[in-house]
Scaffold this motif. Structure first.
Motif, PDB file in Angstrom:
ATOM      1  N   SER A 116      53.934  52.224  37.295  1.00  0.00           N
ATOM      2  CA  SER A 116      55.413  52.375  37.030  1.00  0.00           C
ATOM      3  C   SER A 116      56.181  51.456  38.265  1.00  0.00           C
ATOM      4  CB  SER A 116      56.039  53.738  36.903  1.00  0.00           C
ATOM      5  OG  SER A 116      57.376  53.682  36.373  1.00  0.00           O
ATOM      6  N   ASN A 117      55.186  50.999  38.971  1.00  0.00           N
ATOM      7  CA  ASN A 117      55.654  50.310  40.123  1.00  0.00           C
ATOM      8  C   ASN A 117      55.619  48.713  40.008  1.00  0.00           C
ATOM      9  OD1 ASN A 117      56.141  48.945  42.825  1.00  0.00           O
ATOM     10  ND2 ASN A 117      55.454  50.439  43.943  1.00  0.00           N
ATOM     11  N   PRO A 118      56.674  47.935  39.592  1.00  0.00           N
ATOM     12  CA  PRO A 118      56.567  46.530  39.066  1.00  0.00           C
ATOM     13  C   PRO A 118      56.059  45.569  40.155  1.00  0.00           C
ATOM     14  CG  PRO A 118      58.797  47.350  38.399  1.00  0.00           C
ATOM     15  CD  PRO A 118      58.209  48.427  39.430  1.00  0.00           C
ATOM     16  N   SER A 119      56.167  45.696  41.521  1.00  0.00           N
ATOM     17  CA  SER A 119      55.828  45.193  42.731  1.00  0.00           C
ATOM     18  C   SER A 119      54.258  45.249  42.800  1.00  0.00           C
ATOM     19  CB  SER A 119      56.435  45.368  43.793  1.00  0.00           C
ATOM     20  OG  SER A 119      57.726  45.047  43.964  1.00  0.00           O
ATOM     21  N   GLU A 120      53.825  46.528  42.636  1.00  0.00           N
ATOM     22  CA  GLU A 120      52.322  46.748  42.747  1.00  0.00           C
ATOM     23  C   GLU A 120      51.474  46.134  41.630  1.00  0.00           C
ATOM     24  OE1 GLU A 120      49.123  48.692  44.894  1.00  0.00           O
ATOM     25  OE2 GLU A 120      51.291  48.355  45.370  1.00  0.00           O
ATOM     26  N   ASN A 121      52.169  46.272  40.483  1.00  0.00           N
ATOM     27  CA  ASN A 121      51.655  45.597  39.353  1.00  0.00           C
ATOM     28  C   ASN A 121      51.626  44.079  39.246  1.00  0.00           C
ATOM     29  OD1 ASN A 121      51.592  48.024  37.914  1.00  0.00           O
ATOM     30  ND2 ASN A 121      53.597  47.625  36.746  1.00  0.00           N
ATOM     31  N   ILE A 122      52.457  43.623  39.986  1.00  0.00           N
ATOM     32  CA  ILE A 122      52.630  42.015  40.417  1.00  0.00           C
ATOM     33  C   ILE A 122      51.394  41.741  41.280  1.00  0.00           C
ATOM     34  CG2 ILE A 122      53.641  40.112  41.669  1.00  0.00           C
ATOM     35  CD1 ILE A 122      54.497  40.423  38.708  1.00  0.00           C
ATOM     36  N   HIS A 123      51.264  42.453  42.417  1.00  0.00           N
ATOM     37  CA  HIS A 123      50.136  42.250  43.237  1.00  0.00           C
ATOM     38  C   HIS A 123      48.704  41.932  42.760  1.00  0.00           C
ATOM     39  CE1 HIS A 123      52.702  44.113  46.552  1.00  0.00           C
ATOM     40  NE2 HIS A 123      53.373  42.984  45.963  1.00  0.00           N
ATOM     41  N   HIS A 124      48.449  43.033  42.094  1.00  0.00           N
ATOM     42  CA  HIS A 124      47.287  42.915  41.055  1.00  0.00           C
ATOM     43  C   HIS A 124      47.015  41.782  40.181  1.00  0.00           C
ATOM     44  CE1 HIS A 124      46.068  46.323  43.508  1.00  0.00           C
ATOM     45  NE2 HIS A 124      47.087  47.090  42.833  1.00  0.00           N
ATOM     46  N   ALA A 125      48.055  41.522  39.268  1.00  0.00           N
ATOM     47  CA  ALA A 125      48.104  40.784  38.258  1.00  0.00           C
ATOM     48  C   ALA A 125      48.106  39.428  38.790  1.00  0.00           C
ATOM     49  CB  ALA A 125      49.338  40.780  37.471  1.00  0.00           C
ATOM     50  N   PHE A 126      48.811  39.059  39.948  1.00  0.00           N
ATOM     51  CA  PHE A 126      48.474  37.546  40.702  1.00  0.00           C
ATOM     52  C   PHE A 126      47.239  37.615  41.157  1.00  0.00           C
ATOM     53  CE2 PHE A 126      48.818  35.914  44.824  1.00  0.00           C
ATOM     54  CZ  PHE A 126      49.025  34.413  44.393  1.00  0.00           C
ATOM     55  N   VAL A 127      46.377  38.505  41.801  1.00  0.00           N
ATOM     56  CA  VAL A 127      45.220  38.026  42.220  1.00  0.00           C
ATOM     57  C   VAL A 127      44.110  38.045  41.094  1.00  0.00           C
ATOM     58  CG1 VAL A 127      43.245  39.353  43.330  1.00  0.00           C
ATOM     59  CG2 VAL A 127      45.563  39.537  44.409  1.00  0.00           C
ATOM     60  N   LEU A 128      44.465  38.842  40.205  1.00  0.00           N
ATOM     61  CA  LEU A 128      43.431  38.704  39.056  1.00  0.00           C
ATOM     62  C   LEU A 128      43.627  37.263  38.405  1.00  0.00           C
ATOM     63  CD1 LEU A 128      43.556  42.290  37.514  1.00  0.00           C
ATOM     64  CD2 LEU A 128      41.447  41.146  38.546  1.00  0.00           C
ATOM     65  N   ALA A 129      44.928  36.732  38.170  1.00  0.00           N
ATOM     66  CA  ALA A 129      45.081  35.431  37.766  1.00  0.00           C
ATOM     67  C   ALA A 129      44.470  34.411  38.590  1.00  0.00           C
ATOM     68  CB  ALA A 129      46.539  35.347  37.629  1.00  0.00           C
ATOM     69  N   LYS A 130      44.599  34.663  39.871  1.00  0.00           N
ATOM     70  CA  LYS A 130      43.944  33.733  40.741  1.00  0.00           C
ATOM     71  C   LYS A 130      42.187  33.629  40.359  1.00  0.00           C
ATOM     72  CE  LYS A 130      47.052  31.778  43.204  1.00  0.00           C
ATOM     73  NZ  LYS A 130      47.160  30.483  43.393  1.00  0.00           N
ATOM     74  N   GLN A 131      41.766  34.711  40.275  1.00  0.00           N
ATOM     75  CA  GLN A 131      40.410  34.929  39.965  1.00  0.00           C
ATOM     76  C   GLN A 131      40.049  34.272  38.730  1.00  0.00           C
ATOM     77  OE1 GLN A 131      38.951  39.003  40.460  1.00  0.00           O
ATOM     78  NE2 GLN A 131      39.541  38.973  42.537  1.00  0.00           N
ATOM     79  N   HIS A 132      40.911  34.007  37.921  1.00  0.00           N
ATOM     80  CA  HIS A 132      40.691  33.326  36.413  1.00  0.00           C
ATOM     81  C   HIS A 132      41.045  31.948  36.488  1.00  0.00           C
ATOM     82  CE1 HIS A 132      39.259  36.845  34.119  1.00  0.00           C
ATOM     83  NE2 HIS A 132      40.313  37.642  34.786  1.00  0.00           N
ATOM     84  N   GLY A 133      41.300  31.414  37.706  1.00  0.00           N
ATOM     85  CA  GLY A 133      42.010  30.116  37.954  1.00  0.00           C
ATOM     86  C   GLY A 133      43.262  29.790  37.355  1.00  0.00           C
ATOM     87  N   ALA A 134      44.107  30.659  37.214  1.00  0.00           N
ATOM     88  CA  ALA A 134      45.440  30.547  36.991  1.00  0.00           C
ATOM     89  C   ALA A 134      46.484  30.972  37.952  1.00  0.00           C
ATOM     90  CB  ALA A 134      45.548  31.406  35.641  1.00  0.00           C
ATOM     91  N   ASP A 135      47.581  30.587  37.502  1.00  0.00           N
ATOM     92  CA  ASP A 135      49.110  31.256  38.239  1.00  0.00           C
ATOM     93  C   ASP A 135      50.046  31.584  37.292  1.00  0.00           C
ATOM     94  OD1 ASP A 135      50.778  31.809  40.541  1.00  0.00           O
ATOM     95  OD2 ASP A 135      49.909  30.125  41.681  1.00  0.00           O
ATOM     96  N   PHE A 136      51.080  32.313  37.807  1.00  0.00           N
ATOM     97  CA  PHE A 136      52.221  32.500  37.136  1.00  0.00           C
ATOM     98  C   PHE A 136      53.592  31.618  37.327  1.00  0.00           C
ATOM     99  CE2 PHE A 136      50.052  36.513  37.239  1.00  0.00           C
ATOM    100  CZ  PHE A 136      50.412  36.917  36.017  1.00  0.00           C
ATOM    101  N   PHE A 137      53.240  30.520  38.052  1.00  0.00           N
ATOM    102  CA  PHE A 137      53.907  29.266  38.178  1.00  0.00           C
ATOM    103  C   PHE A 137      53.355  27.981  38.324  1.00  0.00           C
ATOM    104  CE2 PHE A 137      56.574  32.770  39.870  1.00  0.00           C
ATOM    105  CZ  PHE A 137      57.654  32.580  39.480  1.00  0.00           C
ATOM    106  N   THR A 138      53.984  26.796  37.556  1.00  0.00           N
ATOM    107  CA  THR A 138      53.362  25.576  37.912  1.00  0.00           C
ATOM    108  C   THR A 138      53.553  25.096  39.201  1.00  0.00           C
ATOM    109  OG1 THR A 138      55.596  24.500  37.028  1.00  0.00           O
ATOM    110  CG2 THR A 138      54.152  24.988  35.350  1.00  0.00           C
TER     111      THR A 138
END
Length: 438
Positions: free
Chosen positions: A202-224
Motif C-alpha cells: 500500500s506504499n506507492p513509493s515502495e511499489n515504484i522502486h521495485h517496478a522500476f528495477v524490474l522494468a530495467k531488468q526487462h530492458g524497459a523504462d517508464f519514460f522515453t
C-alpha cells in the motif's frame, strides 16, 4: 530514499507548486525559519525505526554544530508519509524550513519549483567541493545538465535480507540469485502461518522502486529518452505483473501485505513471520526491533538470470537522502555552514553508522567502519548495479500515479481477483492518463 513517503495528493499539490514562480521556504514571519542572528530550522526525514530514535541520533550532532558555530538548529523530524506534501506546501506558501532532507528521487521535481538553492560550483566550493561526493549519489540530485538542487547526505541501496534459521529448516543452502529461485525458495517456506517474503503493497513509493528495477531488468523504462511517460510498454507491464504476481500467482506474500505502508514488512521479518525482505539498508531498523545480525544474511537483490551488473542486470535504484536549502532562507550563510557540517567526513561517519546507510562522501565511505559484510553488498550494488530513478520534473507524479496503480493491483490480488496482463496494462494506462499534459 527511504520508504513511506508519497501521499496520494502529491500530484495535485505538485501541479500547484509547479505553477508558482520561484517560491520557497525560510521566511522570518511564521515559517519557522532561522535568520541572520544565528538560528536555523531543519526538517529531517524519519530514517530510524521511530521519530524519537531520530531525535536521539540527531540532537547531539546539532548541539555540536551550535557549539562550533553559535548557530542554533531547531529540529523537526517529519514522517515520510507527510514529508513531500509538507515540502510542496512550503514551496507555495513561502513558509518553511531553512534546510531540509528530501528523498533523492524527488530532486528534479522539487528543482522545477524554483524554490531550492542551486548547488553551483561556488556553493559546492563552500562545502569542500563537488568532487568529495560519489558520482552515483550526485546522479540523483536534479535534472541532468542543471546545477544540482541538493547535496547527497545518505546513500542506500536495496538488498535481499534472509532469515538463516528459516532457510536452514527448509533445507535451503543459500540466498536466491534469480527471481525464479526466489519464488522456489518462497514456496518452500510459505507454510504454517509463515510466508516467503514481505512487501509494502500500500506504499506507492515502495511499489515504484521495485517496478522500476524490474522494468530495467526487462530492458524497459517508464519514460522515453526525452522524458515522456511510457507506462504501457511491454517491459513495464511485464515488470509490474511480475512484482504483483509474487502475491497473486506465486502466493509467497501474505494477502495482508496489500495494506502495509508503515514498515510492517520489516517488523514481520524481524519477528520471523517472513523468510525474506527486500529493503534499503535495513540493519539498524532490524537491530532496533531486537533482531541480531547473526540471525540474517544479506545478498544482492535477484536478477532475471546471471549476476547483478549493468543494463538488464540492474538490481536496485540509487536510493538515498539529499540535503537541500530553501533559497529564500534568511540565513543562507548559516544554512550552507550546516550543509558543510552534515557532509563533513566526521559527521558522515557518525550519521551513516547510526542509520546503517552508506556515506555518499568518498573519504567517509572508505572508512573501515563501512567494511561490514552488509555494507559490502550495498557498496558493490551502488557501484555496479544500481541506477537513478528518472530525474525528470514529473517524477513525483509518476510515483503517485504508477505506485497507486500497483497498490490497487495488490488489493485485487489480496481480494482473490485475477491479475492478468490486460488488467495490469489497463491500470498503467489509467496512471499515464493522470500525468500532466504537456
Amino acid at each position: 530514499m527511504r520508504s513511506i513517503r508519497t501521499a496520494a495528493t502529491g500530484a495535485v499539490i505538485l501541479s500547484l507548486a509547479l505553477a508558482v514562480s520561484a517560491c520557497g521556504g525560510g521566511t522570518s514571519t511564521g515559517g519557522g525559519s532561522g535568520d541572520s542572528s544565528g538560528e536555523l530550522t531543519y526538517w529531517a526525514s524519519n530514517q530510524g525505526a521511530s521519530v524519537e530514535i531520530d531525535k536521539k541520533v540527531l540532537q547531539p550532532e546539532l548541539d555540536k554544530f551550535e557549539k562550533q558555530t553559535g548557530i542554533k538548529v531547531k529540529l523537526e523530524v517529519v514522517p515520510w508519509s507527510d514529508l513531500l506534501n509538507r515540502i510542496l506546501t512550503a514551496t507555495t506558501s513561502g513558509q518553511g524550513p531553512d534546510v531540509l532532507n528530501i528523498g533523492n528521487t524527488w530532486s528534479a521535481s522539487l528543482q522545477a519549483t524554483g524554490a531550492l538553492l542551486p548547488w553551483d560550483a561556488k556553493n559546492f566550493d563552500r562545502i569542500g567541493g563537488r568532487d568529495r561526493f560519489v558520482d552515483s549519489a550526485l546522479g540523483s540530485t536534479g535534472t541532468e545538465g542543471q546545477d544540482p538542487a541538493a547535496v547527497p547526505l545518505y546513500s542506500m541501496a536495496y538488498a535481499l535480507y534472509y532469515n538463516k534459521q528459516m532457510f536452514a529448516d527448509a533445507g535451503i543452502d543459500g540466498p536466491p540469485a534469480t527471481w525464479d529461485e526466489l519464488v522456489a525458495v518462497g514456496k518452500k517456506v510459505s507454510k504454517d502461518g509463515k510466508w516467503g517474503i514481505g512487501t509494502e503493497g500500500s506504499n506507492p513509493s515502495e511499489n515504484i522502486h521495485h517496478a522500476f528495477v524490474l522494468a530495467k531488468q526487462h530492458g524497459a523504462d517508464f519514460f522515453t529518452a526525452d522524458g515522456k511517460p511510457d507506462f504501457t510498454n511491454d517491459g513495464a507491464v511485464t515488470a509490474v505483473k511480475q512484482y504483483v504476481d509474487l502475491m497473486a500467482k506465486d502466493k509467497i506474500i501474505a494477502p495482508g501485505n496489500a495494506e502495509y505502508a508503515q514498515n510492517q514488512s520489516v517488523s514481520d521479518f524481524a519477528k520471523g513471520r517472513t523468510a525474506m525482505l527486500l529493503w534499503q539498508s535495513a540493519s539498524a531498523n532490524l537491530k532496533s526491533q531486537g533482531m541480531s545480525e547473526d540471525d540474517y544474511g544479506i545478498a544482492p537483490v535477484p536478477v532475471q538470470s546471471g549476476t547483478p551488473g549493468a543494463d538488464k542486470q540492474v538490481n536496485s535504484m540509487v536510493a538515498g537522502i539529499n540535503l537541500a536549502v530553501f533559497k529564500n532562507s534568511d540565513n543562507l550563510d548559516g544554512a550552507t555552514e550546516f550543509v558543510k557540517f552534515m557532509t563533513s567526513d566526521a559527521e558522515q561517519k557518525i550519521l551513516n553508522t547510526a542509520y546503517s546507510s552508506i556515506p555518499p562522501v568518498k573519504a567517509a565511505q572508505e572508512d573501515p567502519a563501512f567494511d561490514s559484510p552488509a555494507n559490502a553488498v550495498l557498496k558493490d550494488t551502488l557501484a555496479t548495479s544500481a541506477v537513478a530513478l528518472p530525474q525528470v520534473p514529473d517524477e513525483s507524479q509518476f510515483e503517485t500515479a504508477v505506485g497507486t496503480a500497483v497498490k490497487d493491483l495488490f488489493a485485487d490480488a489480496a481480494g482473490g481477483r485475477e491479475v492478468t496482463t490486460g488488467s495490469v496494462k489497463a491500470a498503467l494506462t489509467k496512471a499515464q492518463q493522470q500525468m500532466p499534459k504537456k
